[in-house]
Motif scaffolding. Sequence first.
Motif, PDB file in Angstrom:
ATOM      1  N   GLY A  99     135.995 -47.644   7.986  1.00 23.83           N
ATOM      2  CA  GLY A  99     137.420 -47.898   8.200  1.00 23.83           C
ATOM      3  C   GLY A  99     138.271 -47.419   7.043  1.00 23.83           C
ATOM      4  O   GLY A  99     139.359 -46.856   7.239  1.00 23.83           O
ATOM      5  N   VAL A 100     137.796 -47.630   5.810  1.00 25.01           N
ATOM      6  CA  VAL A 100     138.522 -47.174   4.630  1.00 25.01           C
ATOM      7  C   VAL A 100     138.694 -45.659   4.662  1.00 25.01           C
ATOM      8  O   VAL A 100     139.791 -45.133   4.416  1.00 25.01           O
ATOM      9  CB  VAL A 100     137.776 -47.623   3.354  1.00 25.01           C
ATOM     10  CG1 VAL A 100     138.265 -46.850   2.135  1.00 25.01           C
ATOM     11  CG2 VAL A 100     137.951 -49.120   3.132  1.00 25.01           C
ATOM     12  N   LEU A 278     142.704 -47.482  12.985  1.00 24.10           N
ATOM     13  CA  LEU A 278     142.872 -47.214  11.560  1.00 24.10           C
ATOM     14  C   LEU A 278     143.381 -45.804  11.304  1.00 24.10           C
ATOM     15  O   LEU A 278     144.134 -45.570  10.355  1.00 24.10           O
ATOM     16  CB  LEU A 278     141.547 -47.436  10.836  1.00 24.10           C
ATOM     17  CG  LEU A 278     141.093 -48.901  10.788  1.00 24.10           C
ATOM     18  CD1 LEU A 278     139.674 -49.007  10.253  1.00 24.10           C
ATOM     19  CD2 LEU A 278     142.049 -49.728   9.944  1.00 24.10           C
ATOM     20  N   LEU A 279     142.988 -44.867  12.141  1.00 22.95           N
ATOM     21  CA  LEU A 279     143.513 -43.511  12.009  1.00 22.95           C
ATOM     22  C   LEU A 279     145.019 -43.494  12.249  1.00 22.95           C
ATOM     23  O   LEU A 279     145.793 -42.895  11.490  1.00 22.95           O
ATOM     24  CB  LEU A 279     142.798 -42.586  12.995  1.00 22.95           C
ATOM     25  CG  LEU A 279     143.061 -41.093  12.877  1.00 22.95           C
ATOM     26  CD1 LEU A 279     142.540 -40.563  11.550  1.00 22.95           C
ATOM     27  CD2 LEU A 279     142.417 -40.347  14.031  1.00 22.95           C
ATOM     28  N   VAL A 280     145.450 -44.174  13.294  1.00 23.53           N
ATOM     29  CA  VAL A 280     146.884 -44.248  13.607  1.00 23.53           C
ATOM     30  C   VAL A 280     147.622 -45.037  12.534  1.00 23.53           C
ATOM     31  O   VAL A 280     148.766 -44.718  12.189  1.00 23.53           O
ATOM     32  CB  VAL A 280     147.086 -44.866  15.002  1.00 23.53           C
ATOM     33  CG1 VAL A 280     148.567 -45.101  15.286  1.00 23.53           C
ATOM     34  CG2 VAL A 280     146.488 -43.953  16.071  1.00 23.53           C
ATOM     35  N   ALA A 281     146.977 -46.076  11.984  1.00 22.29           N
ATOM     36  CA  ALA A 281     147.616 -46.860  10.919  1.00 22.29           C
ATOM     37  C   ALA A 281     147.909 -45.982   9.712  1.00 22.29           C
ATOM     38  O   ALA A 281     149.004 -46.062   9.122  1.00 22.29           O
ATOM     39  CB  ALA A 281     146.717 -48.028  10.522  1.00 22.29           C
ATOM     40  N   HIS A 298     138.829 -43.443  -1.490  1.00 23.36           N
ATOM     41  CA  HIS A 298     138.023 -44.608  -1.114  1.00 23.36           C
ATOM     42  C   HIS A 298     138.799 -45.914  -1.260  1.00 23.36           C
ATOM     43  O   HIS A 298     138.216 -46.988  -1.208  1.00 23.36           O
ATOM     44  CB  HIS A 298     136.743 -44.716  -1.953  1.00 23.36           C
ATOM     45  CG  HIS A 298     135.923 -43.480  -1.981  1.00 23.36           C
ATOM     46  ND1 HIS A 298     135.261 -43.005  -0.872  1.00 23.36           N
ATOM     47  CD2 HIS A 298     135.645 -42.611  -2.987  1.00 23.36           C
ATOM     48  CE1 HIS A 298     134.613 -41.900  -1.189  1.00 23.36           C
ATOM     49  NE2 HIS A 298     134.838 -41.632  -2.454  1.00 23.36           N
ATOM     50  N   LEU A 299     140.124 -45.859  -1.468  1.00 22.41           N
ATOM     51  CA  LEU A 299     140.949 -47.042  -1.736  1.00 22.41           C
ATOM     52  C   LEU A 299     140.460 -47.793  -2.972  1.00 22.41           C
ATOM     53  O   LEU A 299     140.503 -49.019  -3.038  1.00 22.41           O
ATOM     54  CB  LEU A 299     140.977 -47.991  -0.528  1.00 22.41           C
ATOM     55  CG  LEU A 299     141.559 -47.418   0.779  1.00 22.41           C
ATOM     56  CD1 LEU A 299     141.754 -48.513   1.792  1.00 22.41           C
ATOM     57  CD2 LEU A 299     142.851 -46.688   0.528  1.00 22.41           C
ATOM     58  N   GLY A 303     135.826 -49.377  -2.699  1.00 26.64           N
ATOM     59  CA  GLY A 303     135.601 -48.510  -1.549  1.00 26.64           C
ATOM     60  C   GLY A 303     134.613 -47.403  -1.859  1.00 26.64           C
ATOM     61  O   GLY A 303     133.844 -46.991  -0.990  1.00 26.64           O
ATOM     62  N   ALA A 304     134.601 -46.931  -3.121  1.00 25.01           N
ATOM     63  CA  ALA A 304     133.638 -45.901  -3.505  1.00 25.01           C
ATOM     64  C   ALA A 304     132.217 -46.439  -3.434  1.00 25.01           C
ATOM     65  O   ALA A 304     131.294 -45.741  -2.989  1.00 25.01           O
ATOM     66  CB  ALA A 304     133.949 -45.400  -4.912  1.00 25.01           C
ATOM     67  N   ALA A 305     132.023 -47.684  -3.875  1.00 26.68           N
ATOM     68  CA  ALA A 305     130.695 -48.292  -3.783  1.00 26.68           C
ATOM     69  C   ALA A 305     130.272 -48.453  -2.327  1.00 26.68           C
ATOM     70  O   ALA A 305     129.108 -48.211  -1.974  1.00 26.68           O
ATOM     71  CB  ALA A 305     130.692 -49.647  -4.492  1.00 26.68           C
ATOM     72  N   LEU A 306     131.211 -48.837  -1.479  1.00 25.11           N
ATOM     73  CA  LEU A 306     130.897 -48.959  -0.054  1.00 25.11           C
ATOM     74  C   LEU A 306     130.530 -47.602   0.535  1.00 25.11           C
ATOM     75  O   LEU A 306     129.675 -47.514   1.417  1.00 25.11           O
ATOM     76  CB  LEU A 306     132.092 -49.556   0.700  1.00 25.11           C
ATOM     77  CG  LEU A 306     132.378 -51.040   0.480  1.00 25.11           C
ATOM     78  CD1 LEU A 306     133.628 -51.448   1.245  1.00 25.11           C
ATOM     79  CD2 LEU A 306     131.196 -51.890   0.914  1.00 25.11           C
ATOM     80  N   SER A 307     131.171 -46.547   0.068  1.00 24.55           N
ATOM     81  CA  SER A 307     130.875 -45.218   0.590  1.00 24.55           C
ATOM     82  C   SER A 307     129.459 -44.787   0.230  1.00 24.55           C
ATOM     83  O   SER A 307     128.761 -44.177   1.037  1.00 24.55           O
ATOM     84  CB  SER A 307     131.888 -44.201   0.055  1.00 24.55           C
ATOM     85  OG  SER A 307     133.186 -44.489   0.533  1.00 24.55           O
ATOM     86  N   VAL A 308     129.021 -45.108  -0.998  1.00 29.51           N
ATOM     87  CA  VAL A 308     127.639 -44.799  -1.382  1.00 29.51           C
ATOM     88  C   VAL A 308     126.675 -45.554  -0.472  1.00 29.51           C
ATOM     89  O   VAL A 308     125.677 -45.007   0.012  1.00 29.51           O
ATOM     90  CB  VAL A 308     127.392 -45.151  -2.860  1.00 29.51           C
ATOM     91  CG1 VAL A 308     125.923 -44.938  -3.219  1.00 29.51           C
ATOM     92  CG2 VAL A 308     128.273 -44.294  -3.769  1.00 29.51           C
TER      93      VAL A 308
END
Length: 432
Positions: A99-100, A278-281, A298-299, A303-308
């Motif tokens: 989502g991020v 979320l894309l439209v948001a 990654h906000l 968010g960067a940790a979540l991406s990993v």
Amino acid sequence: MPNTPALENWLAPAAQAASGPSSAALWTLDGLRGADPVLGFAIVLLLAVVLGEAFHRRLHLPRMVGHMVTGALASPLAFRLLERTDLDPWKPLLDLAIGVLVFELGSRIRPRWLVDNPWLALTCVLEGALAGICVTLALHAMGVPLVTAVLAGAVAMSTSPVITLGLVHEMRPRGQVTERLLMTTAINCVLTMVAIKAWRVLAAADAPSWSDELLTAAASAIFVVSGSLLLGVAAGWLLAKLTEAIRGVDATPVLQIAVVILAAMLAAQWTLSPLLALLVAGMTARRKMGHALTVEPHLGSAGAALSVLLFISLGMLFTLDDLLQLWPLVLALIVARFVGKGVAVAALARPSGLSGRQALALTLTLQPMSSLAVLLTADTLGWSGQLPGVDPRMLQALLVATTILHLVGPLLSQWSLRSLADECPHAPRKDA
């Protein structure tokens, strides 16, 4: 695997894993497999960061490749440090990571560009649609049932927003190909989501009580699309108003991630599409705030940790099972998808303002395929059980093709943006 609550799994002491006959084998593969899931993920996360950095420094490969390879090595595909079912308790966090990235992708889109350049808008729609049609026709010609071939074509339309944004964050390219890649990836997400909803209508029309099932599926599809659009607009408007009221730079990423969580949770609660909402948001927030909207990659660091963690999970879902038996279907899917996207981009390159070299670069960067549109519609990562009527052989072929494109796609994209499009002119230093 017993159906115990996730919290109990997380809080179960590691000593329980070591209290059995193999208590002395905690640091062996068997011992690690029986350890607490959080401990296993912590070890894998540590290894992923180290391996990703090694890939980047020594081989000049994207870090995400190292993260996904780590997940693959920890999965049943290799050392079985973790089981794929261990991902299910983490799915809310993985959905948040997706989502991020999707919100950030939406915030980078400029819809006005599509109005000013209608050939670009046509390219974005045609390349996804033609890829889906080519895959559907190729697979159906090879004997795959039509309903299953249509689902594979719907998924094949998509380009992975996770891999796209991961590369953009790491390489920082700037230029026509990069901007069109972001735009096309966003539109692909929408097209894939709508196509999957249309597939459910098609599947319902094939059911015995087709009249009732078809009406229900059609009404559900309309509700999901329209409801997701409205929720996305509302979330973007809310973010704009709250940002204007708070005016705090430090609080902005927290506010953004809070809105992402709120929109994703409401979408799940109301059975809407978190991806579309979320894309439209992000697009709505950009439209209302303009340059006042600052979105960190990654906000922020969380968010960067979540991406990993997300890339590790994608690697854990890699599969090459039955590749020797399914390679004709896998090859047909990959080639048909490449041809569909390539023909559409090349045919409209000149009218939309691209050179032939740039068109080839854009085609190659669009190759990483995404199954996230399907994953986000499922309650668990064992989403294949939630697709009734789908040929399991074709589903496995789709997963194998996704695995191959997740590994090869980032390499093609990096080379295309750096060498063909020349939008990353400064090559990384060997000590960087």
